[in-house]
Design a protein around this motif. Structure first.
Motif, PDB file in Angstrom:
ATOM      1  N   ARG A   1       0.844  -1.201   0.000  1.00 15.50           N
ATOM      2  CA  ARG A   1       0.000   0.000   0.000  1.00 15.50           C
ATOM      3  C   ARG A   1       0.881   1.253   0.000  1.00 15.50           C
ATOM      4  O   ARG A   1       0.659   2.197  -0.763  1.00 15.50           O
ATOM      5  CB  ARG A   1      -0.905  -0.016   1.230  1.00 15.50           C
ATOM      6  N   GLY A   2       1.881   1.259   0.865  1.00 20.27           N
ATOM      7  CA  GLY A   2       2.817   2.378   0.881  1.00 20.27           C
ATOM      8  C   GLY A   2       3.626   2.450  -0.397  1.00 20.27           C
ATOM      9  O   GLY A   2       3.894   3.542  -0.922  1.00 20.27           O
ATOM     10  N   PHE A   3       4.036   1.295  -0.903  1.00 24.15           N
ATOM     11  CA  PHE A   3       4.765   1.211  -2.169  1.00 24.15           C
ATOM     12  C   PHE A   3       3.939   1.855  -3.281  1.00 24.15           C
ATOM     13  O   PHE A   3       4.435   2.666  -4.073  1.00 24.15           O
ATOM     14  CB  PHE A   3       5.024  -0.264  -2.469  1.00 24.15           C
ATOM     15  N   SER A   4       2.650   1.526  -3.321  1.00 23.92           N
ATOM     16  CA  SER A   4       1.756   2.051  -4.345  1.00 23.92           C
ATOM     17  C   SER A   4       1.602   3.562  -4.238  1.00 23.92           C
ATOM     18  O   SER A   4       1.636   4.279  -5.236  1.00 23.92           O
ATOM     19  CB  SER A   4       0.392   1.368  -4.224  1.00 23.92           C
TER      20      SER A   4
ATOM     21  N   ALA B   1      12.712   4.201  -2.846  1.00 29.33           N
ATOM     22  CA  ALA B   1      11.907   5.103  -2.023  1.00 29.33           C
ATOM     23  C   ALA B   1      10.530   4.512  -1.755  1.00 29.33           C
ATOM     24  O   ALA B   1       9.970   4.652  -0.658  1.00 29.33           O
ATOM     25  CB  ALA B   1      11.772   6.460  -2.704  1.00 29.33           C
ATOM     26  N   ALA B   2       9.959   3.832  -2.752  1.00 28.09           N
ATOM     27  CA  ALA B   2       8.649   3.215  -2.588  1.00 28.09           C
ATOM     28  C   ALA B   2       8.695   2.070  -1.575  1.00 28.09           C
ATOM     29  O   ALA B   2       7.782   1.901  -0.763  1.00 28.09           O
ATOM     30  CB  ALA B   2       8.144   2.707  -3.937  1.00 28.09           C
ATOM     31  N   LEU B   3       9.753   1.281  -1.612  1.00 25.97           N
ATOM     32  CA  LEU B   3       9.916   0.216  -0.629  1.00 25.97           C
ATOM     33  C   LEU B   3       9.993   0.789   0.782  1.00 25.97           C
ATOM     34  O   LEU B   3       9.389   0.260   1.725  1.00 25.97           O
ATOM     35  CB  LEU B   3      11.172  -0.599  -0.931  1.00 25.97           C
TER      36      LEU B   3
ATOM     37  N   LEU C   1       4.390   5.548  -5.742  1.00 31.02           N
ATOM     38  CA  LEU C   1       4.554   5.489  -7.199  1.00 31.02           C
ATOM     39  C   LEU C   1       3.315   5.942  -7.965  1.00 31.02           C
ATOM     40  O   LEU C   1       3.287   5.864  -9.197  1.00 31.02           O
ATOM     41  CB  LEU C   1       4.878   4.051  -7.631  1.00 31.02           C
ATOM     42  N   HIS C   2       2.284   6.430  -7.293  1.00 32.02           N
ATOM     43  CA  HIS C   2       0.971   6.602  -7.910  1.00 32.02           C
ATOM     44  C   HIS C   2       0.979   7.486  -9.159  1.00 32.02           C
ATOM     45  O   HIS C   2       0.177   7.294 -10.070  1.00 32.02           O
ATOM     46  CB  HIS C   2      -0.019   7.157  -6.875  1.00 32.02           C
TER      47      HIS C   2
END
Length: 590
Positions: free
Chosen positions: A93-96, A112-114, A99-100
């Motif tokens: 969810r945070g990864f998404s 950064a997404a990880l 990158l949205h």
């Protein structure tokens, strides 16, 4: 040249292969499940969660990585099962979210997404525990952020993420005692490593353009070549022997026996429905529950809790909306069934049978397994050497801090919540930190005692007085008395001219501090140490501990040690490398 960025199709193929690899190894992950209690099956839960994400991803294909990641995230959230599944959903969810807006993601943006996923997952868990999937994800993400700065491509980055995650997984038994006791690594962390391995194998195959068919028929596709791991990460036990880790737990040790999962749909809440206060809701669940996870996504609230009183949980939740996808499992019943199955399957395995029946093995009784340790200790220290001293002396968590780096109340609260222990002791080891520690103890709902240690030597003395077999009250009393029996001293440089208590001080002088008072000021380091020690030892002493700091001088240390042995021949001297900044020497007289 490697792949510099990945798009939505790339990410979809990675996710599908990660899910496929997890599915193939779900039974192995199930066998590792041991903490905090037998919560269904970790491998099954993660597999069901990932399968839900993949279904959503297949239904919404996109070249846009932000949209592809959002599809996976939504599927994971709605299909999340168990602690491990919910945490997995929060990682992506945070990864998404990170990158949205991106069509493609570079290695730096993936890293950064990880990290954003890790941050969100930690927030979702009421009481994060180290040595779990959270730790594995955090260590991998932290390394990814650092590695991406070197200009890595996407394939290299994911190779490093997988490698670091595997290394972190092998360390989980050292972070979570119950894992070490039963000889396994964390099950959720192992599941995440399989997913990351799928990512790597997919990206490696993509360089030859052979991976796209995986998006359409992953179950029929041959997996790319297995990822090789460095020799340094091999050799740690990973539950290859018969029987599962749950089989080594006592059924009666499952305190919160009802595993509950459900959604609250706010769309159908009545007009008089109260405002949903996530923090208050979590606190209410925590009064008679554990393993609490609450995730709010627009009008849907995902709830997971282990509780003694499922009726109270439902009563608490009903005012906020309709309850859907309700699952309640009796984990003691599950555990008894598991023991019965393993007893039948492994009847020929004498060691396993003895262990499950509680008999002695090789003349030794089986060690008891505790859901929580009786005690946990948190200390504040600055310097690698001092940190190691504390960690080797029964301390579970060391917060970085000292005279110029005071941990906040929140730092203490977070450390308290991360420890799985019935009673926790705090050692501030600095007068400026005691109030923050006491405030954290008041804010926490845990059993916390602050030992008002004002110096590192006092903290070390308190640890020597701690006894695992004593009561919390007895330990608190003895630890406080121990701090009072230590005379502490330290040497540092003056930052300005002044005069205090009859001591004239020039900027740059070495000043000697006994407890809270400046008693010495000298232009040279050795005379300052000698003068301070003469004052500290005026009342006698049996043991002198000397901790050298970053600015200690090896010659001065040698000269000072010789002087101590000559002037105080009956005094026992211990010298340790403390590594503390700003203070070349710390002294303790006992």
């Amino acid at each position: 040249m490697g792949k510099r960025s990945i798009n939505g199709s790339d990410f979809a193929a990675m996710a599908l292969l990660g899910a496929e690899l997890l599915q193939q190894h779900a039974d192995h992950v199930n066998a590792l499940n041991v903490f905090p209690v037998p919560d269904g099956d970790t491998g099954t839960n993660m597999n069901l969660t990932m399968s839900s994400g993949v279904r959503e991803l297949r239904s919404r294909p996109s070249e846009h990585i932000g949209k592809a990641a959002e599809a996976l995230s939504k599927g994971l959230l709605m299909g999340a099962r168990g602690n491990s599944g919910v945490i997995l959903s929060q990682l992506f969810r945070g990864f998404s979210r990170s990158l949205h807006s991106l069509q493609e993601a570079s290695a730096t943006e993936l890293a950064a997404a990880l990290q954003h996923g890790v941050d969100l997952a930690y927030k979702a868990v009421v009481k994060p525990v180290e040595g779990t999937i959270l730790t594995v994800a955090r260590e991998a993400a932290k390394h990814a952020v650092q590695y991406a700065r070197r200009g890595a491509d996407a394939v290299d980055l994911m190779n490093e993420v997988h490698r670091k995650a595997h290394e972190a997984l092998q360390r989980t038994p050292e972070q979570l005692p119950v894992l070490k006791q039963v000889g396994v690594v964390d099950s959720g962390g192992q599941g995440l490593v399989y997913i990351y391995e799928g990512f790597v194998r997919c990206l490696s195959a993509s360089e030859s353009g052979s991976y796209q068919e995986l998006f359409y028929s992953p179950s029929e596709a041959a997996l790319p070549e297995e990822v090789a791991l460095p020799e340094s990460t091999r050799g740690v036990k990973s539950m290859n022997e018969p029987g599962s880790a749950q089989g080594r737990l006592s059924t009666e040790a499952i305190e919160f026996l009802y595993d509950m999962e459900f959604f609250i749909n706010r769309k159908y809440a009545g007009k008089t429905a109260p405002r949903f206060d996530e923090s208050a809701f979590k606190r209410a669940l925590g009064k008679d529950g554990d393993s609490i996870l609450v995730i709010v996504e627009e009008d849907i609230i995902k709830v997971h809790v282990h509780s003694r009183k499922p009726g109270d949980v439902l009563t608490l939740s009903l005012p906020y909306g309709e309850l859907t996808d309700l699952h309640i499992l009796n984990m003691r019943e599950q555990h008894r069934e598991l023991l019965q199955e393993e007893s039948s399957a492994d009847a020929a395995n004498l060691a396993a049978a003895e262990l499950l029946s509680g008999q002695a093995i090789n003349g030794l009784p089986p060690a008891p397994v505790f859901e929580k340790a009786p005690y946990g200790i948190i200390a504040v220290a600055l310097g690698e050497g001092i940190t190691e001293l504390f960690l080797s002396s029964d301390v579970d968590t060391v917060l970085s801090g000292g005279q110029t780096m005071n941990p906040s109340t929140e730092d203490f609260v977070n450390a308290i919540e991360a420890l799985s222990a019935h009673h926790i002791f705090l050692l501030p080891n600095n007068g400026n930190i005691i109030l923050a520690a006491e405030q954290a103890a008041e804010l926490s709902e845990r059993n916390v005692t602050v030992i008002p240690s004002r110096t590192v030597p006092q903290g070390l003395a308190a640890l020597l007085a701690f006894k695992e077999e004593d009561s919390a009250e007895r330990n608190a009393e003895q630890m406080r008395l121990a701090t009072e029996g230590v005379v502490s001293g330290q040497v540092t440089r003056a930052v300005r001219d002044t005069a205090i208590d009859g001591v004239d001080i020039q900027e740059g002088d070495y000043i000697g501090i006994k407890e809270k008072a400046i008693v010495v000021s000298q232009s040279e380091l050795l005379p300052a140490c000698q003068a301070l020690l003469a004052i500290m030892l005026d009342g006698g002493g049996d043991l002198l501990t000397l901790l050298t700091g970053e600015e200690a001088d090896a010659v001065v240390t040698e000269q000072l040690s010789a002087w101590i042995e000559e002037q105080y021949p009956d005094l026992e001297l211990e010298v340790h490398d403390g590594g503390q900044p700003l203070y070349p020497y710390l002294f303790a007289v006992e």
